[in-house]
Every structure is written in C-alpha cells, then in structure tokens.
Design an enzyme around this catalytic site. Structure first.
Site, PDB file in Angstrom:
ATOM      1  N   TYR A   1      45.978  54.162  56.085  1.00 16.38           N
ATOM      2  CA  TYR A   1      45.546  54.877  57.177  1.00 16.38           C
ATOM      3  C   TYR A   1      46.649  54.225  57.779  1.00 16.38           C
ATOM      4  O   TYR A   1      46.560  54.253  59.382  1.00 16.38           O
ATOM      5  CB  TYR A   1      44.913  53.391  56.779  1.00 16.38           C
TER       6      TYR A   1
ATOM      7  N   LYS B   1      46.028  52.495  41.210  1.00 19.46           N
ATOM      8  CA  LYS B   1      45.573  53.472  40.586  1.00 19.46           C
ATOM      9  C   LYS B   1      47.272  53.879  39.840  1.00 19.46           C
ATOM     10  O   LYS B   1      48.139  54.415  40.095  1.00 19.46           O
ATOM     11  CB  LYS B   1      44.816  54.268  41.834  1.00 19.46           C
TER      12      LYS B   1
ATOM     13  N   ASP C   1      39.262  53.516  39.548  1.00 19.07           N
ATOM     14  CA  ASP C   1      37.888  54.056  39.023  1.00 19.07           C
ATOM     15  C   ASP C   1      37.005  53.087  38.476  1.00 19.07           C
ATOM     16  O   ASP C   1      35.904  52.410  37.895  1.00 19.07           O
ATOM     17  CB  ASP C   1      37.962  54.816  38.935  1.00 19.07           C
TER      18      ASP C   1
ATOM     19  N   ASP D   1      38.376  48.877  51.249  1.00 16.40           N
ATOM     20  CA  ASP D   1      37.225  49.067  52.282  1.00 16.40           C
ATOM     21  C   ASP D   1      36.799  49.634  51.252  1.00 16.40           C
ATOM     22  O   ASP D   1      35.245  49.589  51.111  1.00 16.40           O
ATOM     23  CB  ASP D   1      37.955  50.367  53.047  1.00 16.40           C
TER      24      ASP D   1
ATOM     25  N   ASP E   1      32.211  47.734  49.959  1.00 19.32           N
ATOM     26  CA  ASP E   1      30.833  48.341  50.540  1.00 19.32           C
ATOM     27  C   ASP E   1      30.026  48.470  49.532  1.00 19.32           C
ATOM     28  O   ASP E   1      28.957  48.003  48.801  1.00 19.32           O
ATOM     29  CB  ASP E   1      30.985  49.372  51.394  1.00 19.32           C
TER      30      ASP E   1
END
Ligand code: NAD
Length: 368
Positions: free
Chosen positions: A139, A194, A226, A250, A254
């Site tokens: 980001y 990852k 994952d 992020d 959620d």
C-alpha cells in the site's frame, strides 16, 4: 484530554455521533473532562477544501491526544485521481502520525453467537487479536505502470504494478508489539506471511523469528496467508494473537470480523510508538445504508472504549462502556446487521440511546 473527532463520510457521521454521546455519558459518570474538536475528512473534506486530508484536519489530528474516526469513501469518488480519493485521508493520517500498529480484536459476544456465519460451537467464546502493520507493504510501495490515468482507470494500458516492500525496523517494531500483546494474553503469536512465494515475506519471517529470541516465554507459529484464511473459518479459536503485514491484515481482519457476526461490531485502534492513537470501526462508510439511520454504532462505541483504555488511561471508564454494550445486547436490542428472530430491531440512534442509558442508569426515549 483533547480528542479530535473526524466523522468522515457515509454512515461515519451517524455512528460517530452515537460514540460521542456515549463518551459524554461516561465522562459525566466518571468525572472525566474531554475537550473535543471536529474536522472534515475524506469525501466531505474534498468537497469543502479540495483535498481529503486538508492541513487544518491534519494539524488538529497532530495536536490531539487521540482521534475518533468514523469512515471515509463513497463510490462517487471512484473517478478521482488516487491522491484525491477519500481513502487517501486514512492512509495519510497513518503515515503522518506514525500509526504503525493496528489492533483489531475479534470477539464473539455470547449474545451474538448465532449471528456468525459459522456454527455456534466454532465461534462461542472466540477472542482473537489481529495485529496488522499499517505503514508499509504494497500500500505504500511505489506504484508503477501507466499513470496516465483517465478517470482513475488505465484504458489501453498493457500493465500496471505496485511494489511490496518492508524495512527491517518496520517488521521489528510490529513484532515487538505482537509479542508484548501476547504476554498479556495466552502467550501465543501466529505470524502470517507468504514466504513461499514473496521475497518480502521471507524477510518478514526471518525478522519476526529474530525478534522472537527476546520473547522465549511466547510461542511463535508461522503460517502462510492462504492457510491462515482457511484456518480462520475452520478453527478460529486455535488463534490468539495474529501478526501480519498491511495487505494480508486488511483482508484477514475483515474475514475475522464476519466470524463475530457483523463488521458493525468490530472496533480498532491504530497506535504510534507512544500509544497515541486513532480509533475507528473496522468497517467502511457503507454508502448502501448511509443516511437511513440503520447502521450499527457499536463498533465505533467500542472503539471509543479502546481509546479510553490505550491512549487516555481510563480503564474503568472503558470497562463501563464495554459492559454497557453487553447489557444492551443481553436486553435483546439489535441493529439490522445483527438482528435475528426473537430480538428487537432498532436503529442507530436507539442503539446509542440504549448504551447511554445502560451507562447512566437513566432511560432515554428517542422520537423516531
Ligand atoms: P463497508 O465496510 O463500508 O461495507 C460493507 C458491508 O457492510 C455493506 O453491506 C455495509 O452496509 C455493511 N456495514 C458496514 N458497516 C456497517 C455498520 N456499522 N452497520 C451495519 N452494516 C454495516 O465496505 P465497502 O462497501 O467495501 O466500502 C464502502 C466505502 O468505504 C468505500 O469507499 C471504501 O473505500 C470505504 N472504506 C473505508 C474505510 C475506512 O474509512 N477506514 C474502510 C473500509 C472501506
């Protein structure tokens, strides 16, 4: 104690108004004094000042002890150049104020076990803490590609890319935050990466492992993102503190939000190294329900409780707000997002009234 109040867009103004009433009630009961000052942010600031984070708002945020933030954004700004979009305000505040540690507790209230999309036995008693790094990662890397954007898009472009990067000090400081938070909980940290595919996250894993040497009393587990996404819906209670980068955090926070019933229940805190913080609900500006008086204000009210605990050092007042929320849920009041058969559906204002009444002991009747 000075609190900057930045309601923002969409449901932001509705839910922050309720949190302010709750703060005033708890201040009254506990003899606390807050100075509050409001400013525009996001789309509202863009409309008034041509920028989502005007200097006046940024200066207020810098001068305040804590910031209570609603939400920013609306689909109507999707065509603006990226630096002018409402969401840039929150990224700018995080960057300018050095708010690098995002705490997102995902707690399943006993009364809302049935509002979760998972089986009640999987979520009953769920209490996990996601710690998301906020000021690095993709980001904030250099965006590349055809920045000859037309209405925010790239017609005819062959490629676009963003760069993912983390520096060692950025990873070290968030790792310390996670291990220290774990010491106050069940002493278990899952670091999500990852590393099998991304260099940035192999580096992340190495640095977290290095910092872990200073916390031998805390258990550290590494997990690919994952798999973490899968385990969160398979056996969420196996987690305690989860630490991860900006983008994975992020998304996973959620996902964790939905385990608890509704994103309308989840508070968050974004802290700097001195625990000064910005407090906001985990959800966005919900343009689909804005202005209808139906948004759930509890995530924002619970964010105000986190503000009292982490930045303003008023744990008793924070506990009071949280127990008031529990008692309101026990009384069966529900906004639409957490409503189920046999409970009473109420709007934003009535939910705020009920929390205020649970704090002050006085009944409030809102005319609707
Ligand atoms: P959202 O979180 O605003 O809404 C997702 C869904 O959850 C919607 O159906 C909405 O009605 C519902 N919802 C959210 N909060 C609720 C509440 N308190 N009570 C009841 N229902 C609630 O996410 P989105 O729709 O993807 O994004 C809308 C806008 O918000 C976009 O412009 C996005 O960029 C912005 N956004 C802002 C922030 C922020 O300000 N920190 C965070 C996320 C998204």
């Amino acid at each position: 104690m000075k609190i900057a109040i930045l309601p923002g867009d969409g449901i932001g103004t509705e839910i922050v108004a309720e949190a302010e009433r709750v703060l005033a009630a708890v201040a009254d009961v506990h003899g606390l004094k807050f100075e509050t000052e409001h400013a525009l942010v996001g789309g509202a600031a863009y409309e008034a000042h041509g920028h989502p984070l005007p200097d006046s708002t940024l200066n207020l945020a810098k001068s305040a002890d804590a910031i209570l933030f609603g939400a920013v954004g609306d689909w109507k700004y999707d065509k603006l150049d990226r630096p002018l979009r409402p969401e840039q305000a929150i990224l700018g505040l995080r960057k300018h104020l050095g708010l690098f540690a995002n705490f997102r507790p995902a707690l399943c209230y006993e009364q809302l076990t049935h509002a979760s999309s998972l089986k009640p036995e999987l979520v009953a008693g769920l209490d996990i803490l996601i710690i998301r790094e906020l000021t690095g990662d993709i980001y904030f890397g250099q965006p590349r590609g055809r920045r000859t954007a037309v209405d925010g898009h790239f017609p005819g472009a062959e490629e676009a890319f963003d760069t993912m990067r983390y520096s060692k000090p950025e990873i070290e400081r968030i790792a310390h935050v996670a291990f220290q938070a774990a010491r106050k909980r069940s002493k278990k940290v899952t670091s999500v990466d990852k590393a099998n595919v991304l260099e940035t996250f192999q580096f992340w894993k190495d640095v977290v492992t290095e910092v872990h040497a200073q916390y031998p009393d805390v258990e550290l587990q590494h997990m690919y993102v994952d798999n973490a996404a899968m385990q969160l819906v398979k056996a969420p209670k196996a987690f305690d503190v989860v630490v991860t980068g900006n983008m994975f955090g992020d998304i996973l926070s959620d996902e964790a939000a939905m385990l608890t019933g509704s994103i309308g229940m989840l508070p968050s805190a974004s802290l700097d190294k001195a625990n000064k913080g910005l407090y906001e609900p985990s959800h966005g500006s919900a343009p689909d329900i804005a202005g209808k008086g139906v948004a759930n204000p509890l995530a924002t009210i619970l964010s105000a409780a986190m503000m009292l605990r982490f930045t303003l050092n008023q744990p008793t007042a924070a506990d009071h707000i949280e127990s008031a929320v529990r008692s309101v849920l026990s009384s069966g009041l529900r906004t639409g997002d957490i409503w189920s058969e046999g409970t009473k559906r109420v709007g934003t204002r009535e939910m705020g009234d009920a929390v205020v009444a649970a704090i002050t002991g006085k009944t409030i009747t809102t005319k609707t």
